[in-house]
Design a protein around this motif. Structure first.
Motif, mmCIF file in Angstrom:
data_model
loop_
_atom_site.group_PDB
_atom_site.id
_atom_site.type_symbol
_atom_site.label_atom_id
_atom_site.label_comp_id
_atom_site.label_asym_id
_atom_site.label_seq_id
_atom_site.Cartn_x
_atom_site.Cartn_y
_atom_site.Cartn_z
ATOM 1 N N LYS A 154 2.124 13.016 7.067
ATOM 2 C CA LYS A 154 2.171 12.393 5.752
ATOM 3 C C LYS A 154 3.498 11.673 5.529
ATOM 4 O O LYS A 154 3.542 10.530 5.022
ATOM 5 N N VAL A 155 4.581 12.330 5.912
ATOM 6 C CA VAL A 155 5.906 11.735 5.757
ATOM 7 C C VAL A 155 6.051 10.503 6.646
ATOM 8 O O VAL A 155 6.617 9.484 6.244
ATOM 9 N N GLN A 156 5.523 10.570 7.857
ATOM 10 C CA GLN A 156 5.612 9.433 8.768
ATOM 11 C C GLN A 156 4.839 8.223 8.237
ATOM 12 O O GLN A 156 5.297 7.084 8.327
ATOM 13 N N LYS A 157 3.672 8.477 7.673
ATOM 14 C CA LYS A 157 2.874 7.380 7.115
ATOM 15 C C LYS A 157 3.585 6.732 5.931
ATOM 16 O O LYS A 157 3.595 5.506 5.788
ATOM 17 N N LYS A 158 4.229 7.551 5.077
ATOM 18 C CA LYS A 158 4.947 7.019 3.922
ATOM 19 C C LYS A 158 6.139 6.166 4.372
ATOM 20 O O LYS A 158 6.382 5.075 3.833
ATOM 21 N N ALA A 159 6.861 6.656 5.381
ATOM 22 C CA ALA A 159 8.015 5.909 5.890
ATOM 23 C C ALA A 159 7.578 4.586 6.498
ATOM 24 O O ALA A 159 8.227 3.551 6.317
ATOM 25 N N ALA A 160 6.465 4.589 7.219
ATOM 26 C CA ALA A 160 5.958 3.350 7.815
ATOM 27 C C ALA A 160 5.531 2.359 6.741
ATOM 28 O O ALA A 160 5.727 1.146 6.873
ATOM 29 N N LYS A 161 4.955 2.878 5.648
ATOM 30 C CA LYS A 161 4.529 2.020 4.546
ATOM 31 C C LYS A 161 5.731 1.369 3.869
ATOM 32 O O LYS A 161 5.725 0.167 3.556
ATOM 33 N N LEU A 162 6.780 2.173 3.615
ATOM 34 C CA LEU A 162 8.000 1.631 3.012
ATOM 35 C C LEU A 162 8.638 0.595 3.917
ATOM 36 O O LEU A 162 9.133 -0.448 3.469
#
Length: 445
Positions: A154-162
């Motif tokens: 979840k954290v990795q997906k959020k960082a990639a989105k940002l």
């Protein structure tokens, strides 16, 4: 026994009142070679130690009175870079709180616009200023994506989105010209900080001296693929600045083990091929710009980044009234683009001249000259610029009488030429002296 200042040894006074001076026949260290000094309340110290303390105090005073003040009030460019760093950091923090908000986007656009204005002129920002401003570390966060393996999905997906959202703003707000200028600056920063290691080691007298800058480095030269020759540098010393970069040494050594573009047949040169395809025009911009014929030949038709002196590698041929050797300097020095003018001139000859076989045909429109370093009052005053098709028969292209545009050593001037632009043109050009120089006494050219 008496120890005195600046006395390399000591005095001994016997019971009879007789004084004897004793000095060491061999060196016993700085205490005996530099004398003694001291006070009743302090232990005796050598003069060498006193000098070190004095230099240390002077260095501290200089720092506190000058460098500390300069650091506290950086020049405008550094302050502007610092403001950009603050804006980018602010944008990243605001995005982390609310990616959908337009506030962080506006802050980031404003920072990138400011950066574009600073990098519009290449000379505005130096590599040192860019490196010391913190902009590089800031951009690592801006362009990077903090997605380590130990993070949850979840954290990795959020960082990639940002990260994707930031890149979209960067592509929109950062012009291509600014991106190119930024990459060039980052490369120059890398070259600046990529230094060869300078080792500290104890000197023979127990301190650290300037010999740390003379540590020997070992190099191994290998023949490049397809090369048949290798210059033998066995036993030769390589002199270098103590702050030379790896890339500078690599370029220097590469010339010894691999052929450069000017080592091949003349027919393979790019500037020759371009001339065979179509005529090339040169437009004067400023003295010693990159728009002239000599610069064009020395960069192989502007296809290589580093200029070489065409006369040094036989791309053009320089001759003079002195034959092959000048009293001062070399013949190729008259084409030098060094920031400091070189000392090169003829003897005191009233018919002195310099000629250049360009190896190409031209219709000259302007030419630039620089007064050589040396005699300040020897600048040329009366001369002719001549052109020739065969190097034997000359015609006057431009004539000057008591022209005072050249003055101090290193001064430059450019003159335009009014002439025909049809026909074959000229292959040879010559500066022919026609009178005394600025001294009004000699004919040094």
């Amino acid at each position: 026994t008496t120890l005195k200042e600046d006395l390399p040894g000591f005095l001994f006074e016997s019971n009879r009142g007789t004084k004897h001076s004793f000095t060491a026949e061999t060196s016993l260290g700085p205490e005996f070679s530099a004398g003694w000094s001291g006070k009743k309340t302090k232990r005796l110290v050598s003069k060498a130690d006193q000098t070190k303390q004095k230099i240390r105090k002077m260095a501290r005073d200089i720092y506190e009175h000058y460098f500390e003040v300069a650091q506290a009030t950086p020049r405008g460019i550094v302050a502007d870079l610092a403001n950009i760093v603050i804006k980018v950091d602010t944008a990243i923090k605001k995005q982390a709180k609310s990616n959908s908000s337009s506030e962080w986007k506006e802050v980031l656009r404003s920072a990138l616009t400011d950066l574009s204005e600073l990098l519009h002129e290449e000379s505005n920002v130096s590599a040192y200023e860019l490196n010391s401003s913190g902009l590089i570390q800031c951009f690592l966060k801006l362009f990077g994506s903090a997605t380590s393996q130990d993070k949850t999905m979840k954290v990795q997906k959020k960082a990639a989105k940002l990260h994707a959202a930031r890149l979209a703003i960067i592509k929109e707000a950062l012009p291509t010209a600014t991106t190119i200028a930024l990459v060039k600056k980052l490369l120059s920063v890398l070259e600046t900080i990529e230094k060869l290691p300078v080792y500290l080691y104890d000197s023979s007298n127990g301190g650290y001296g300037l010999q740390i800058l003379t540590k020997r480095l070992r190099f191994r030269l290998e023949r490049g693929p397809g090369e048949t020759g290798l210059i033998d540098r066995t036993g030769r010393a390589l002199k270098m600045e103590p702050l030379a970069t790896v890339r500078q040494l690599e370029r220097y050594l590469l010339k010894m083990v691999a052929k450069q573009w000017y080592d091949f047949e003349r027919s393979s040169f790019n500037f020759i091929k371009k001339l065979e395809e179509t005529p090339v025009s040169f437009n004067y911009q400023s003295d010693f710009d990159s728009e002239g014929l000599i610069y064009w030949i020395g960069t192989n038709g502007r296809t290589v980044p580093d200029w070489v002196n065409p006369a040094q590698y036989g791309l053009v041929v320089v001759t003079s009234s002195e034959g092959r050797n000048l009293p001062y300097g070399k013949l190729e020095d008259i084409l030098s683009r060094d920031s400091n003018a070189l000392n090169c001139h003829t003897n005191d000859d009233r018919r002195a001249w310099f000629a250049i076989d360009l190896g190409v045909w031209i219709h000259p429109k302007a030419y630039t000259m620089r007064h050589a370093r040396g005699y300040g009052r020897s600048a040329v005053r009366s001369w002719q610029l001549q052109g020739s098709k065969d190097g034997v028969n000359w015609v006057i292209l431009s004539e000057h009488s008591n022209d005072e545009r050249l003055g101090e050593p290193g001064s430059t001037a450019t003159w335009t030429i009014d002439g025909e632009t049809s026909g074959q043109g000229f292959r040879h050009v010559r500066i022919q002296q026609m009178g005394k120089n600025a001294s009004a006494q000699t004919h040094y050219l």
